[in-house]
Scaffold this motif. Sequence first.
Motif, PDB file in Angstrom:
ATOM      1  N   THR A 239      67.683  27.065  82.976  1.00 32.09           N
ATOM      2  CA  THR A 239      67.416  26.187  84.119  1.00 32.09           C
ATOM      3  C   THR A 239      66.078  25.465  83.989  1.00 32.09           C
ATOM      4  O   THR A 239      66.014  24.244  84.213  1.00 32.09           O
ATOM      5  N   PRO A 240      64.969  26.158  83.608  1.00 26.26           N
ATOM      6  CA  PRO A 240      63.720  25.425  83.415  1.00 26.26           C
ATOM      7  C   PRO A 240      63.815  24.335  82.358  1.00 26.26           C
ATOM      8  O   PRO A 240      63.235  23.256  82.525  1.00 26.26           O
ATOM      9  N   VAL A 241      64.548  24.589  81.277  1.00 22.55           N
ATOM     10  CA  VAL A 241      64.686  23.564  80.242  1.00 22.55           C
ATOM     11  C   VAL A 241      65.441  22.352  80.786  1.00 22.55           C
ATOM     12  O   VAL A 241      65.082  21.196  80.524  1.00 22.55           O
ATOM     13  N   LEU A 242      66.503  22.617  81.550  1.00 23.58           N
ATOM     14  CA  LEU A 242      67.257  21.509  82.130  1.00 23.58           C
ATOM     15  C   LEU A 242      66.421  20.757  83.170  1.00 23.58           C
ATOM     16  O   LEU A 242      66.509  19.532  83.285  1.00 23.58           O
ATOM     17  N   ASP A 243      65.597  21.499  83.930  1.00 19.46           N
ATOM     18  CA  ASP A 243      64.686  20.831  84.860  1.00 19.46           C
ATOM     19  C   ASP A 243      63.713  19.931  84.107  1.00 19.46           C
ATOM     20  O   ASP A 243      63.416  18.803  84.538  1.00 19.46           O
ATOM     21  N   ALA A 244      63.209  20.418  82.974  1.00 18.12           N
ATOM     22  CA  ALA A 244      62.298  19.610  82.164  1.00 18.12           C
ATOM     23  C   ALA A 244      63.016  18.389  81.608  1.00 18.12           C
ATOM     24  O   ALA A 244      62.442  17.293  81.522  1.00 18.12           O
ATOM     25  N   ALA A 245      64.289  18.567  81.236  1.00 15.34           N
ATOM     26  CA  ALA A 245      65.065  17.442  80.728  1.00 15.34           C
ATOM     27  C   ALA A 245      65.219  16.364  81.798  1.00 15.34           C
ATOM     28  O   ALA A 245      65.193  15.167  81.507  1.00 15.34           O
ATOM     29  N   ASP A 246      65.390  16.808  83.056  1.00 12.14           N
ATOM     30  CA  ASP A 246      65.440  15.836  84.159  1.00 12.14           C
ATOM     31  C   ASP A 246      64.155  15.017  84.208  1.00 12.14           C
ATOM     32  O   ASP A 246      64.179  13.796  84.424  1.00 12.14           O
ATOM     33  N   GLU A 247      63.013  15.692  84.021  1.00 12.73           N
ATOM     34  CA  GLU A 247      61.727  15.005  84.094  1.00 12.73           C
ATOM     35  C   GLU A 247      61.513  14.084  82.892  1.00 12.73           C
ATOM     36  O   GLU A 247      61.049  12.955  83.023  1.00 12.73           O
ATOM     37  N   LEU A 248      61.849  14.608  81.686  1.00  8.62           N
ATOM     38  CA  LEU A 248      61.525  13.874  80.475  1.00  8.62           C
ATOM     39  C   LEU A 248      62.496  12.738  80.188  1.00  8.62           C
ATOM     40  O   LEU A 248      62.152  11.814  79.451  1.00  8.62           O
ATOM     41  N   ASP A 249      63.709  12.808  80.741  1.00 10.23           N
ATOM     42  CA  ASP A 249      64.725  11.797  80.466  1.00 10.23           C
ATOM     43  C   ASP A 249      64.926  11.656  78.954  1.00 10.23           C
ATOM     44  O   ASP A 249      64.347  10.790  78.301  1.00 10.23           O
ATOM     45  N   LEU A 250      65.749  12.552  78.411  1.00 10.84           N
ATOM     46  CA  LEU A 250      65.930  12.605  76.980  1.00 10.84           C
ATOM     47  C   LEU A 250      66.483  11.319  76.380  1.00 10.84           C
ATOM     48  O   LEU A 250      66.493  11.158  75.171  1.00 10.84           O
ATOM     49  N   ALA A 251      66.930  10.401  77.204  1.00 12.66           N
ATOM     50  CA  ALA A 251      67.481   9.157  76.667  1.00 12.66           C
ATOM     51  C   ALA A 251      66.419   8.334  75.958  1.00 12.66           C
ATOM     52  O   ALA A 251      66.668   7.738  74.919  1.00 12.66           O
ATOM     53  N   ASP A 252      65.188   8.272  76.520  1.00 11.73           N
ATOM     54  CA  ASP A 252      64.191   7.426  75.863  1.00 11.73           C
ATOM     55  C   ASP A 252      62.770   7.985  75.903  1.00 11.73           C
ATOM     56  O   ASP A 252      61.879   7.469  75.245  1.00 11.73           O
ATOM     57  N   LEU A 253      62.530   9.031  76.688  1.00 14.48           N
ATOM     58  CA  LEU A 253      61.208   9.630  76.798  1.00 14.48           C
ATOM     59  C   LEU A 253      60.130   8.615  77.167  1.00 14.48           C
ATOM     60  O   LEU A 253      58.959   8.806  76.866  1.00 14.48           O
ATOM     61  N   GLY A 254      60.506   7.548  77.801  1.00 10.27           N
ATOM     62  CA  GLY A 254      59.508   6.599  78.268  1.00 10.27           C
ATOM     63  C   GLY A 254      58.917   5.720  77.184  1.00 10.27           C
ATOM     64  O   GLY A 254      57.829   5.166  77.351  1.00 10.27           O
ATOM     65  N   PHE A 255      59.586   5.560  76.044  1.00  6.72           N
ATOM     66  CA  PHE A 255      59.090   4.683  74.995  1.00  6.72           C
ATOM     67  C   PHE A 255      59.281   3.220  75.396  1.00  6.72           C
ATOM     68  O   PHE A 255      60.356   2.802  75.811  1.00  6.72           O
ATOM     69  N   THR A 256      58.232   2.446  75.265  1.00  9.22           N
ATOM     70  CA  THR A 256      58.310   0.987  75.416  1.00  9.22           C
ATOM     71  C   THR A 256      57.496   0.387  74.295  1.00  9.22           C
ATOM     72  O   THR A 256      56.258   0.396  74.326  1.00  9.22           O
ATOM     73  N   GLY A 257      58.179  -0.094  73.252  1.00  7.60           N
ATOM     74  CA  GLY A 257      57.453  -0.574  72.089  1.00  7.60           C
ATOM     75  C   GLY A 257      56.659   0.555  71.472  1.00  7.60           C
ATOM     76  O   GLY A 257      57.190   1.586  71.090  1.00  7.60           O
ATOM     77  N   THR A 258      55.334   0.374  71.369  1.00  8.44           N
ATOM     78  CA  THR A 258      54.465   1.409  70.804  1.00  8.44           C
ATOM     79  C   THR A 258      53.725   2.180  71.893  1.00  8.44           C
ATOM     80  O   THR A 258      52.655   2.733  71.656  1.00  8.44           O
ATOM     81  N   THR A 259      54.293   2.203  73.089  1.00  5.50           N
ATOM     82  CA  THR A 259      53.661   2.899  74.219  1.00  5.50           C
ATOM     83  C   THR A 259      54.588   3.984  74.746  1.00  5.50           C
ATOM     84  O   THR A 259      55.799   3.797  74.835  1.00  5.50           O
ATOM     85  N   ILE A 260      53.996   5.133  75.096  1.00  3.02           N
ATOM     86  CA  ILE A 260      54.740   6.260  75.643  1.00  3.02           C
ATOM     87  C   ILE A 260      54.275   6.503  77.070  1.00  3.02           C
ATOM     88  O   ILE A 260      53.068   6.574  77.337  1.00  3.02           O
ATOM     89  N   ASP A 261      55.236   6.627  77.993  1.00  2.00           N
ATOM     90  CA  ASP A 261      54.912   6.986  79.377  1.00  2.00           C
ATOM     91  C   ASP A 261      54.551   8.468  79.406  1.00  2.00           C
ATOM     92  O   ASP A 261      55.376   9.333  79.121  1.00  2.00           O
ATOM     93  N   LEU A 262      53.305   8.771  79.757  1.00  4.36           N
ATOM     94  CA  LEU A 262      52.814  10.136  79.674  1.00  4.36           C
ATOM     95  C   LEU A 262      53.107  10.979  80.911  1.00  4.36           C
ATOM     96  O   LEU A 262      53.052  12.211  80.853  1.00  4.36           O
ATOM     97  N   ALA A 263      53.418  10.344  82.042  1.00  2.42           N
ATOM     98  CA  ALA A 263      53.598  11.085  83.296  1.00  2.42           C
ATOM     99  C   ALA A 263      54.699  12.148  83.218  1.00  2.42           C
ATOM    100  O   ALA A 263      54.513  13.275  83.708  1.00  2.42           O
ATOM    101  N   PRO A 264      55.854  11.850  82.615  1.00  9.48           N
ATOM    102  CA  PRO A 264      56.912  12.878  82.572  1.00  9.48           C
ATOM    103  C   PRO A 264      56.500  14.146  81.825  1.00  9.48           C
ATOM    104  O   PRO A 264      56.950  15.238  82.148  1.00  9.48           O
TER     105      PRO A 264
END
Length: 588
Positions: free
Chosen positions: A120-145
Amino acid sequence: MSDGRLPRHRRRWLGWTIGTLVVLLLVAMGWVTVRGIGAAHELQAVSDNTAALKTAVAAQDLDGAHAIADRIAGHAAEAADLTSDPVWRGFEFVPWVGPNFTAVREIARIADAVAADALTPVLDAADELDLADLGFTGTTIDLAPFAAAQEPLGRADATLSDALTRARAIDAGATLPPLQDAVGQVLGSVEKAATLVGTLHGASVLLPSMLGADGPRSYVVAMQNNAEVRSSGGIVGALALVTADRGSIRIVRNASTTDFPPLEAPLEVSEPNVALFEEQPGRYLQNLTSIPQFTEAAPLIATRWTQQFGGTVDGVVAVDTVVAQHLVAATGPVAFGPFTADGDNILGILLSEIYSTIPDSAAQDAVFAQASAALLGAAFSSGETQALLGALSASADEERIRIWSAHEDEQAKLATTSLSGALPTDDDSTTWVGALFNDTTGGKMDYYADAAFTVATGVCVGEPITRLEATWTNGAPADAATALPEYVTAAGWYGVPPGETRTLIALYGPQGATPVRIDRDGTEEQVQTAVIDGRTVLQHSVQLAPGESTTITVDFTGTGAGERLTEVGHTPLIRDPEVTRESIDCGS
């Protein structure tokens, strides 16, 4: 006069007693049989649902994954309950069969703990991190998740670490063959899960600050070339300065080792490494990765960079060439210089073809720099985030990525992971032995080198023994002296005939153990010795012609020797060595 028989009332009492015990034993056997069948059914349901869980996560169906996780938790809890009553525990003390009952109970307990406190904690983390893209935009990573995922990943990491300790403690060798296989599967699965979750947890803690959430950072990235092997992977070839600011990453300077001439006054290197490598690491940047502990080598790399270019270095990252293979397999082909590389041919290009295609060393350095830029660009633009994470995870598992931070709080966290590049530490469940390889040919002949290990443990004449054998092979073609470029063979520049290789091979034993037998191909010869982190290190200098092999054998006794679970650490090589496990033959 007595006829030797017991009185009738005592015979009756004894008969009732024996009959009662037989009935109780039969009932108990029936009880554990029924409960064992039930536990096996529940554990099979756990296995079936785990496969469904993987499918759901791969499809990014996290709602469905949560429902499956609940089912897994129910089956695992029932299996643990069925194997934890006093009757079951009593059978664990029965000779011969007892270890089988213990193994089943421990497997059920591990499944229950992982299902209840890790999934359950891993799945909760997956909700936060969004495994689809992890917040990548070009050469920038969204650090909040990553910050949001720290707490659930921490809980899962702690549970899996405990589960791994339990799994390693199961005495699989005392169980029946089917259970041995089951224990092996459980151990392998828990090890993989613990490594992955531990890496993700470490990343969630470290990435925000290390990628500039609190201010800009600068890192030196050192690319190691495995074709000229060094303790931590390969000789330092190209380098780059990378900056990170609020998740935005860019390369601001490329450099080659020609930018770092030998030092007249060598940097200070620890005494054990001087004993093994003399002043070479302190004088030559290329040789700093001969030092097996990256925690010592990395600050020296940072010092060389600041001496040459000035500025501030917040950390050092070292990667070897095989990391490029993992990345290209995830991102797709990349082009640099005259080459187009994919997962199948990139090692051949970077470790061999580039030298025959481009004879000039300065031009080679330029192409290596282009390759580094192309790989980084492909990683950020591919959109294959999950595949990219898999590539990085595989590289970390193979210890091909090493990270050091100049910030003490971050380095303290890195020190607990394999990314630190330190020699492994023995604990109550695991003892480590290993080998370090360092080329002294001066060329790039290790593209053709292979290693194999045999580790054996046992007790001889009352003494625990751990035996480590390392076999090193020069697999170069017979005509290597004339068929390969001089830059690859080194053309005899360092006293080694073209086509031959000369390698320093250092074997180390358990922490605190003492070597009692040391030979090469059955013959004793002179060795260099040192003690690193409580481990005795014994180093041979080996010279081989094409097609030749040599085997070095060391027996260790004393502290840590003879342990049942002995792991083998080694320099990351182009091809993973084969590891064979045996029991000590006291007659050998």
